[in-house]
Enzyme design. Sequence first.
Site, PDB file in Angstrom:
ATOM      1  N   LYS A 171       7.207   2.450   5.864  1.00 38.35           N
ATOM      2  CA  LYS A 171       7.434   1.256   5.039  1.00 38.35           C
ATOM      3  C   LYS A 171       8.802   1.335   4.368  1.00 38.35           C
ATOM      4  CE  LYS A 171       6.813  -0.092   0.897  1.00 38.35           C
ATOM      5  NZ  LYS A 171       8.022  -0.946   0.825  1.00 38.35           N
ATOM      6  N   GLU A 246      10.793  13.031  -2.636  1.00 39.72           N
ATOM      7  CA  GLU A 246      12.243  13.151  -2.844  1.00 39.72           C
ATOM      8  C   GLU A 246      12.599  12.092  -3.871  1.00 39.72           C
ATOM      9  OE1 GLU A 246      13.923  15.473  -1.565  1.00 39.72           O
ATOM     10  OE2 GLU A 246      13.081  16.022   0.379  1.00 39.72           O
ATOM     11  N   CYS A 280      20.872   9.303  -4.681  1.00 37.28           N
ATOM     12  CA  CYS A 280      20.052  10.184  -5.521  1.00 37.28           C
ATOM     13  C   CYS A 280      20.850  11.387  -5.980  1.00 37.28           C
ATOM     14  CB  CYS A 280      18.815  10.615  -4.751  1.00 37.28           C
ATOM     15  SG  CYS A 280      19.197  11.361  -3.167  1.00 37.28           S
ATOM     16  N   GLU A 381      18.701   8.069 -15.032  1.00 36.95           N
ATOM     17  CA  GLU A 381      19.387   7.755 -13.779  1.00 36.95           C
ATOM     18  C   GLU A 381      19.807   6.286 -13.780  1.00 36.95           C
ATOM     19  OE1 GLU A 381      17.011   7.445 -10.174  1.00 36.95           O
ATOM     20  OE2 GLU A 381      18.465   8.697  -9.124  1.00 36.95           O
TER      21      GLU A 381
HETATM   22  P1  NAD Z   1      11.287   2.826  -5.737  1.00 35.28           P
HETATM   23  O1  NAD Z   1      10.516   4.001  -6.208  1.00 35.28           O
HETATM   24  O2  NAD Z   1      11.228   1.587  -6.538  1.00 35.28           O
HETATM   25  O3  NAD Z   1      10.816   2.409  -4.265  1.00 35.28           O
HETATM   26  C1  NAD Z   1      10.845   3.313  -3.186  1.00 35.28           C
HETATM   27  C2  NAD Z   1       9.842   2.863  -2.152  1.00 35.28           C
HETATM   28  O4  NAD Z   1       8.530   2.942  -2.716  1.00 35.28           O
HETATM   29  C3  NAD Z   1      10.013   1.403  -1.709  1.00 35.28           C
HETATM   30  O5  NAD Z   1       9.745   1.306  -0.335  1.00 35.28           O
HETATM   31  C4  NAD Z   1       8.950   0.683  -2.527  1.00 35.28           C
HETATM   32  O6  NAD Z   1       8.515  -0.514  -1.934  1.00 35.28           O
HETATM   33  C5  NAD Z   1       7.836   1.716  -2.535  1.00 35.28           C
HETATM   34  N1  NAD Z   1       6.867   1.565  -3.627  1.00 35.28           N
HETATM   35  C6  NAD Z   1       7.081   1.063  -4.867  1.00 35.28           C
HETATM   36  N2  NAD Z   1       5.922   1.064  -5.572  1.00 35.28           N
HETATM   37  C7  NAD Z   1       4.965   1.571  -4.765  1.00 35.28           C
HETATM   38  C8  NAD Z   1       3.566   1.819  -4.915  1.00 35.28           C
HETATM   39  N3  NAD Z   1       2.927   1.542  -6.054  1.00 35.28           N
HETATM   40  N4  NAD Z   1       2.895   2.342  -3.875  1.00 35.28           N
HETATM   41  C9  NAD Z   1       3.529   2.654  -2.733  1.00 35.28           C
HETATM   42  N5  NAD Z   1       4.845   2.412  -2.512  1.00 35.28           N
HETATM   43  C10 NAD Z   1       5.564   1.888  -3.527  1.00 35.28           C
HETATM   44  O7  NAD Z   1      12.784   3.327  -5.536  1.00 35.28           O
HETATM   45  P2  NAD Z   1      14.056   2.471  -5.088  1.00 35.28           P
HETATM   46  O8  NAD Z   1      14.511   1.673  -6.257  1.00 35.28           O
HETATM   47  O9  NAD Z   1      13.783   1.783  -3.789  1.00 35.28           O
HETATM   48  O10 NAD Z   1      15.097   3.634  -4.754  1.00 35.28           O
HETATM   49  C11 NAD Z   1      15.886   4.217  -5.705  1.00 35.28           C
HETATM   50  C12 NAD Z   1      15.320   5.561  -6.126  1.00 35.28           C
HETATM   51  O11 NAD Z   1      15.169   6.415  -4.995  1.00 35.28           O
HETATM   52  C13 NAD Z   1      16.242   6.300  -7.055  1.00 35.28           C
HETATM   53  O12 NAD Z   1      15.509   6.854  -8.115  1.00 35.28           O
HETATM   54  C14 NAD Z   1      16.822   7.406  -6.189  1.00 35.28           C
HETATM   55  O13 NAD Z   1      17.252   8.530  -6.896  1.00 35.28           O
HETATM   56  C15 NAD Z   1      15.677   7.701  -5.295  1.00 35.28           C
HETATM   57  N6  NAD Z   1      16.150   8.387  -4.074  1.00 35.28           N
HETATM   58  C16 NAD Z   1      15.878   9.717  -3.913  1.00 35.28           C
HETATM   59  C17 NAD Z   1      16.349  10.402  -2.793  1.00 35.28           C
HETATM   60  C18 NAD Z   1      16.082  11.868  -2.601  1.00 35.28           C
HETATM   61  O14 NAD Z   1      16.190  12.332  -1.460  1.00 35.28           O
HETATM   62  N7  NAD Z   1      15.742  12.638  -3.625  1.00 35.28           N
HETATM   63  C19 NAD Z   1      17.077   9.714  -1.829  1.00 35.28           C
HETATM   64  C20 NAD Z   1      17.332   8.369  -2.021  1.00 35.28           C
HETATM   65  C21 NAD Z   1      16.850   7.713  -3.149  1.00 35.28           C
END
Ligand code: NAD
Length: 488
Positions: A171, A246, A280, A381
């Site tokens: 997803k 992650e 990230c 962040e």
């Molecule tokens: P997010 O947590 O809002 O969403 C990430 C994914 O989770 C999306 O596909 C979203 O639709 C899904 N999601 C959201 N709520 C959910 C739920 N209740 N159940 C299941 N799935 C759900 O994050 P974002 O805004 O898309 O991305 C930014 C974040 O990702 C930042 O905090 C960044 O640091 C982190 N990130 C981490 C890494 C790493 O490798 N550590 C890499 C890239 C991004």
Amino acid sequence: MTEIFVGGEWRQGRGPVLTSINPADGSVNAEFAGASAEDVADAVTRGHEAMNDPAWRDLRPHERARILTRIADGLESEIEAISILQTRDTGKTRGETTALAASAAGTFRYMAAALETLEDELTPPRGDYMTMSVHEPLGVIGAITPWNSPIASDAQKAAPALAAGNAVVLKPAEWTPLVSLKFARICETAGLPAGLLSVLPGQGRIAGDAIVRHPLVRKVSFTGGTRTGRHLATVAGEKLMPITLELGGKSPTVVFADSDIEHAINGVLFGIFSSSGQSCIAGSRLFIERGIYDEFLGRLVARARQLRVGPGEDPATQVAPLVHFDHRASVERYVDLAREEGGRILCGGARPDGTAHADGAYYLPTIIDGLANASRTCQEEIFGPVLVALPFDDEDDLVAQANDSVYGLACGLWSRDYQKVWRLARRIAAGTVWINTYKQFSISTPFGGFKDSGLGREKGRHGIRQYMQQKSLYWGLNEAPLPWAMPR
Ligand code: NAD
């Protein structure tokens, strides 16, 4: 109308509408129905059947590896098309989206090679039997990815999970669905048996939630925000299902007086402002040794002002638009907060002037100082082109400040003193430490976070094992009755 990929079949989603926009000018790339909970259920059921079909289940590692290699070939032959699409979907520069597409191909190629070399174990027996430890797939894997590097994070999860013999239900994030659908086409064309991969763009609370809770999903690999990850971990805990997380970061970058200053300036700028800070691992907290604080910061600010802000399509662009107008609004709120907390905005802190940038989600590279490490601006962040600068006095002061964070994803150290760097690299609580470089990545090297930055590791040969479970085999080597059954 854009279709989604459910259990090997392209069809209209049955969930809420998703809109992909081009953040360079606000135009709409696509608008289509995303996945519903029913679409997820279909995909998982089909995935479960497909992974238990002897046509996949009984493939030997080198045969499965061949399919992964064909996917790598497919990705490689489509690098330009993927890059164009991803730049449209995320706003990123073409240079970056080209690199991400190439890295996705590299991931599949690496996992194919690693798969062929993985070995099961013959363990030392303690009786008249032979003991083995073998590895088997887990089940259907839920892969949930964020919007910042879609094709690379898709491959980072799908390649090892498929290598391990599982099915994958992927997803992508709401804002960036298109490149993951292209990834599905490439896997299909490469001959991945139908049902083993579903790509279900959809809302987190609907499609994502349905994936995590489905009983046949036996592991989730999640990349995204810490708050979401913490919630998913509780759902996984209820199911007694492993989960890899992650998550976010607020990574320290450290410049010592004895560093190669010009090299450090370039590294610091790249560490925070490449990907417009939407990374990230962005080096978003800069610690400068007090003796060179003013001079270094002055030079850094002058260089940051010269960075070229523009559309990802322009080869001269260094800082592309943010992914979405809503995300820019969130970054702007953080810069307002920094002002309220008493921060000095040394550069940026605004949208660029002029008509060329008027329609896009642009934001200027921003450097702030004058804040305490404990301030919210220094602790939370922001995920945008915003750098906070702080001075430090000595190694102990640095370690105390750098580690004073809920996060522990990455760190950069700039110094020519290799002994000092060795000491510090081991004292900083971070999953990755870059020394005189930043934001370099190799699929062969495990990646993951300490503390609130995550749980578990991805990449590396053992990345495949994260998607397997161990089984023990005992082979009796004679026909003598077991002791309990001996006639008395
Ligand atoms: P997010 O947590 O809002 O969403 C990430 C994914 O989770 C999306 O596909 C979203 O639709 C899904 N999601 C959201 N709520 C959910 C739920 N209740 N159940 C299941 N799935 C759900 O994050 P974002 O805004 O898309 O991305 C930014 C974040 O990702 C930042 O905090 C960044 O640091 C982190 N990130 C981490 C890494 C790493 O490798 N550590 C890499 C890239 C991004």
